[in-house]
Design a protein around this motif. Structure first.
Motif, PDB file in Angstrom:
ATOM      1  N   HIS A 254       0.878  -1.211  -0.117  1.00 36.69           N
ATOM      2  CA  HIS A 254      -0.048   0.031   0.149  1.00 36.69           C
ATOM      3  C   HIS A 254       0.856   1.102   0.112  1.00 36.69           C
ATOM      4  O   HIS A 254       0.698   2.167  -0.643  1.00 36.69           O
ATOM      5  N   ASP A 255       1.644   1.434   0.905  1.00 34.91           N
ATOM      6  CA  ASP A 255       2.546   2.569   0.997  1.00 34.91           C
ATOM      7  C   ASP A 255       3.560   2.601  -0.284  1.00 34.91           C
ATOM      8  O   ASP A 255       3.724   3.622  -0.804  1.00 34.91           O
ATOM      9  N   PHE A 256       3.880   1.575  -0.810  1.00 34.78           N
ATOM     10  CA  PHE A 256       4.787   1.359  -1.912  1.00 34.78           C
ATOM     11  C   PHE A 256       3.742   2.054  -3.214  1.00 34.78           C
ATOM     12  O   PHE A 256       4.369   2.924  -3.967  1.00 34.78           O
ATOM     13  N   ALA A 257       2.766   1.758  -3.282  1.00 35.39           N
ATOM     14  CA  ALA A 257       2.245   2.137  -4.595  1.00 35.39           C
ATOM     15  C   ALA A 257       1.671   3.720  -4.198  1.00 35.39           C
ATOM     16  O   ALA A 257       1.774   4.583  -5.214  1.00 35.39           O
ATOM     17  N   VAL A 258       1.317   4.208  -3.047  1.00 34.97           N
ATOM     18  CA  VAL A 258       1.155   5.563  -2.606  1.00 34.97           C
ATOM     19  C   VAL A 258       2.212   6.278  -3.039  1.00 34.97           C
ATOM     20  O   VAL A 258       2.297   7.561  -3.892  1.00 34.97           O
ATOM     21  N   THR A 259       3.512   5.845  -2.583  1.00 32.92           N
ATOM     22  CA  THR A 259       4.846   6.708  -2.758  1.00 32.92           C
ATOM     23  C   THR A 259       4.975   6.944  -4.159  1.00 32.92           C
ATOM     24  O   THR A 259       5.335   7.871  -4.633  1.00 32.92           O
ATOM     25  N   ILE A 260       5.060   5.741  -4.990  1.00 30.89           N
ATOM     26  CA  ILE A 260       5.413   5.791  -6.367  1.00 30.89           C
ATOM     27  C   ILE A 260       4.424   6.700  -7.403  1.00 30.89           C
ATOM     28  O   ILE A 260       4.623   7.389  -8.068  1.00 30.89           O
ATOM     29  N   GLY A 261       3.082   6.468  -6.803  1.00 32.17           N
ATOM     30  CA  GLY A 261       1.873   7.097  -7.453  1.00 32.17           C
ATOM     31  C   GLY A 261       2.054   8.621  -7.333  1.00 32.17           C
ATOM     32  O   GLY A 261       1.973   9.347  -8.238  1.00 32.17           O
ATOM     33  N   VAL A 262       2.401   9.087  -5.979  1.00 33.11           N
ATOM     34  CA  VAL A 262       2.511  10.528  -5.662  1.00 33.11           C
ATOM     35  C   VAL A 262       3.779  11.082  -6.411  1.00 33.11           C
ATOM     36  O   VAL A 262       3.598  12.274  -6.979  1.00 33.11           O
ATOM     37  N   ALA A 263       4.878  10.358  -6.470  1.00 30.57           N
ATOM     38  CA  ALA A 263       5.947  11.037  -7.324  1.00 30.57           C
ATOM     39  C   ALA A 263       5.741  11.251  -8.694  1.00 30.57           C
ATOM     40  O   ALA A 263       6.496  12.080  -9.354  1.00 30.57           O
ATOM     41  N   ILE A 264       4.900  10.207  -9.109  1.00 33.91           N
ATOM     42  CA  ILE A 264       4.515  10.532 -10.802  1.00 33.91           C
ATOM     43  C   ILE A 264       3.758  11.653 -10.768  1.00 33.91           C
ATOM     44  O   ILE A 264       3.837  12.571 -11.904  1.00 33.91           O
ATOM     45  N   LEU A 265       2.625  11.863  -9.956  1.00 36.16           N
ATOM     46  CA  LEU A 265       1.882  12.943 -10.298  1.00 36.16           C
ATOM     47  C   LEU A 265       2.582  14.392  -9.850  1.00 36.16           C
ATOM     48  O   LEU A 265       2.223  15.259 -10.638  1.00 36.16           O
ATOM     49  N   VAL A 266       3.494  14.389  -8.858  1.00 36.72           N
ATOM     50  CA  VAL A 266       4.183  15.551  -8.759  1.00 36.72           C
ATOM     51  C   VAL A 266       5.315  15.660  -9.838  1.00 36.72           C
ATOM     52  O   VAL A 266       5.597  16.958 -10.455  1.00 36.72           O
ATOM     53  N   SER A 267       5.920  14.858 -10.526  1.00 36.27           N
ATOM     54  CA  SER A 267       6.648  15.142 -11.536  1.00 36.27           C
ATOM     55  C   SER A 267       5.895  15.675 -12.867  1.00 36.27           C
ATOM     56  O   SER A 267       6.412  16.262 -13.548  1.00 36.27           O
TER      57      SER A 267
END
Length: 772
Positions: free
Chosen positions: A196-209
């Protein structure tokens, strides 16, 4: 002593082991630091004759693993920046997209802080992988602005035109890649909690980018980007430019050859699709790869009915044998801590990974071979997984549990199945908790004689418990401590059955009667323990995997043998990690399908089309094929991490197709060109950003695929799957995507013409008459 049938040793010295477990939701490293600080204070109050040693500190391996992941993250940053520089050969052009990296990571840290996430292996691994993705949007934006700048435009105009041209492309790439991880958020069980934390972390990084690429990148380009249009360049630039031009021309010629043979390309795609399905079925599958945490856990087992003193002797000899290994730092031994009186435990602490040449798994195999020299006792060693999933405590890692109402039938069936499983080459260390041959003495009471003498059965039971049960009869209270007064027979009267005849029982008449006068003593065998699961008697057969055997293949062999042996009244099922593997496999397949479906829906909304999302997703079989082949080449199981890598490939592969198809649609709309001409031009123009983003993603996953340091084994399947799938799919989709685009565009046009003709045929009937 309150219980003299338990003992433990640290090395050769008697010891008391204190285990400290953190509360859920707290940080392991922080708790360990506070424990060490408290221990330092306590040591001042402990007598000098008492030595205190840290047996095992889980925070050390965690810190080492986090340090290695951090180094991997830093190396990935360097490799990605190097890729950008090699393609652009311009310092200012390299710096601009590189700034998207720290901005995206800092933004991700902010969201993680607000969500109370901690920096652990999975979140850091997500950031490492994200490094290869977050720069993609900035690369696409920068490359397009550079292309407009080379047309002779000013920096501001090139930034405006370039950003406007690829804005929708970046939006589509960002949303589609982030959407890949949405199904993971709704995944249940231990796997869902883990990632769960993995998916949120990488998803947030992609949206911020995506936000950074649409705002900061064009602004920096309009201020700091330098045009090389019409200027003389250095030798390095000229040499690399000639290499790139030859590379591009070779691709254009080969693409023209493929476009002239579209049917052959479709047949090739169909073959790859079939092979992907076949590889998925035959690929070795697992749950979690074994990790090296620096600790091994072992169970010792002597013959049933062994005396406590004999067990001590066996236990100390085998502990001494284990301690001889040069890669073993310390051995903690304990007996009397399990329900079975003939078993003991060893906790084997290994020297740090950097100071030894063997892995924990290799050390475990060598120790088991060395233990064969110690007679009278067997040794079962486990390399405990980083994540333990349910199940009973057993001598081997994986478990198969039998249940039945008839205990005799259960025992017979369990023996037969255990014997059969021992013969399977795919299994190792097959054993069970069925201990039914323990010597025992049955006290048969002569009820008639006991009644005449006034001796009750409860009085006989109490007498036996007073003699052998270590009964607390009083407490001595001192100024600083309390001591139990424990009653039992002297040790010399606990050695043989004859001592039972020397016991006397008090009757209701106040007289004492010899126990032998009211009871007989029969020697036989019986169970050490009777285990239950779900309120039914149970037997658990445990086993490990033979070297080179996958968990999926081993479980299939066990299931096959169980179906042949088990009668209808005996129920068998896997437990613990084995059961979690079976349930997880089904969930991961559903997760993969959901990820594709979510991507299709989002792309359909963005493009307002049912056809174009299929074109974009046409490269997925090639990515899956490349990932599976690479995993099999490196002899890695398709485990949870490998599945997550394949899910990530869905988002990575479709990003490259989006770049081509967006440009082709724009050319068709503005210049009214044929689909084949438009897609070939799009493939040529977008060749450089596609290769840049692919190489950046490869560099992001390559350090994880190579895998070094603490915890690297668990992360490696993910990196290998991403690298292999991306490398193969990128090579193939550069040719296959244009072919799919032309065929699906023709299909869409045919459907459109058919609908138009149907409307024309209906229109005359709907037209108003002349009299109306």
């Amino acid at each position: 002593m309150q219980n003299n049938k338990t003992a433990s040793w640290y090395g050769a010295s008697r010891s008391i082991v204190l285990a400290i477990q953190r509360q859920p939701g707290t940080n392991t490293v922080a708790v360990a630091e506070r424990v060490k600080a408290a221990l330092a204070k306590v040591q001042g109050d402990i007598p000098p004759s008492v030595n205190v040693a840290v047996l095992y500190d889980r925070s050390i391996s965690i810190q080492e693993s986090v340090h290695d992941v951090t180094f991997t993250l830093e190396l990935t940053l360097l490799l990605v920046v190097l890729v950008i520089f090699l393609f652009l050969r311009n310092v200012s052009a390299t710096i601009i997209p590189s700034l998207a990296l720290p901005m995206s990571i800092i933004g991700t840290f902010s969201v993680m802080y607000m969500l109370h996430y901690s920096l652990d292996n999975l979140s850091l691994m997500a950031l490492t992988l994200a490094v290869g993705f977050v720069v993609d949007d900035a690369i696409v934006m920068l490359e397009n602005i550079v292309r407009h700048l080379e047309m002779g435009k000013t920096r501001m105009q090139a930034a405006l035109d370039g950003a406007a041209e690829v804005g929708f492309t970046i939006l589509s790439m960002t949303f589609s890649l982030a959407a890949v991880f949405i199904p993971i958020l709704f995944m249940g069980g231990i796997i869902g909690k883990l990632f769960h934390d993995f998916a949120v972390t990488i998803g947030v990084a992609i949206l911020v980018s995506g936000v950074v690429s649409l705002t900061l990148t064009p602004m920096l380009c309009s201020r700091f980007l330098r045009s090389s249009h019409g200027k003389k360049q250095g030798r390095f630039y000229e040499a690399t430019e000639r290499f790139y031009e030859r590379w591009l021309h070779s691709y254009e010629r080969s693409l023209a050859w493929v476009m002239a043979r579209r049917r052959m390309t479709m047949v090739f795609s169909l073959v790859i699709l079939v092979l992907t399905g076949v590889l998925f079925m035959i690929a070795p599958k697992g749950l979690f790869p074994t990790d090296d945490t620096g600790q091994l856990l072992a169970t010792t087992e002597a013959a049933e009915g062994v005396s406590f003193d004999a067990l001590i002797d066996h236990q100390q000899r085998i502990a001494a044998q284990v301690a001889k290994d040069p890669d073993v730092r310390s051995v903690t031994s304990a007996i009397g801590t399990t329900a079975a009186a003939n078993q003991g435990q060893l906790t084997i602490d290994l020297v740090s990974i950097g100071q030894r040449k063997r892995s924990a798994q290799d050390i475990a195999r060598d120790l088991q071979k060395a233990a064969l020299d110690v007679g009278g006792i067997a040794l079962f060693i486990q390399n405990p997984p980083a994540i333990s999933i349910g199940g009973l405590a057993s001598k081997s890692l994986y478990q198969y549990t039998l249940l039945a109402g008839d205990i005799n039938l259960l025992n017979t069936t369990a023996r037969s199945l255990e014997t059969k499983l021992r013969q399977l080459p795919s299994l190792a260390n097959v054993t069970s908790d069925l201990l039914i041959e323990n010597p025992q003495v049955t006290v048969d009471i002569d009820r008639e004689q006991a009644g005449q003498l006034g001796v009750s059965a409860s009085e006989i039971e109490n007498t036996l418990y007073d003699a052998y049960g270590q009964k607390q009869v009083s407490t001595i209270y001192m100024s600083t401590n309390n001591y139990w007064v424990v009653m039992e027979l002297l040790p010399e009267f606990q050695q043989d059955v004859g001592s039972l005849g020397k016991l006397w029982v008090r009757s209701t008449q106040g007289k004492v009667v010899p126990l032998s006068a009211v009871a007989k003593f029969n020697i036989g065998v019986g169970p050490v323990t009777v285990n239950h699961s779900g309120q039914l008697p149970s037997v658990t057969i445990s086993f490990d995997l033979a070297p080179g055997v996958s968990l999926g293949a081993a479980l299939a062999d066990v299931e096959k043998e169980a179906k042949e042996i088990l009668p209808a009244t005996v129920v068998g099922s896997f437990a613990g990690t084995a059961q979690a593997f079976l349930s997880t496999q089904q969930g991961l397949i559903v997760l993969l399908i959901l990820a594709v479906f979510v991507i299709y829906i989002i792309l359909g909304v963005l493009y307002e089309s049912f056809i174009h999302p299929i074109t974009i997703l046409s490269g997925l079989p090639f990515a899956a094929f490349g990932a599976l082949v690479t995993l099999m080449i490196f002899r890695l199981d398709l485990d949870v991490y490998g599945f997550v890598g394949m899910i990530m490939l869905i988002g990575i592969v479709e990003k490259n197709a989006i770049m081509m198809i967006d440009f082709a649609l724009d050319v068709q709309r503005k210049e009214n060109r044929q689909p084949a001409v438009a897609i070939v031009e799009a493939a040529s123009v977008r060749f450089r950003p596609i290769m840049m983003t692919t190489m950046a993603a490869l560099m992001g996953a390559l350090p994880i695929a190579i895998g070094w340091g603490a915890g690297a084994a668990s992360r490696r399947p993910l990196g290998v799957a991403v690298v292999g799938g991306l490398a193969f799919s990128q090579l193939v989709t550069l040719y296959v995507t244009p072919v799919f685009y032309t065929y699906l565009d023709e299909a869409q046009s045919w459907v459109g013409r058919k609908g138009w003709r149907r409307n024309q045929a209906v229109a005359p009937e709907m037209a108003p008459s002349a009299g109306d």
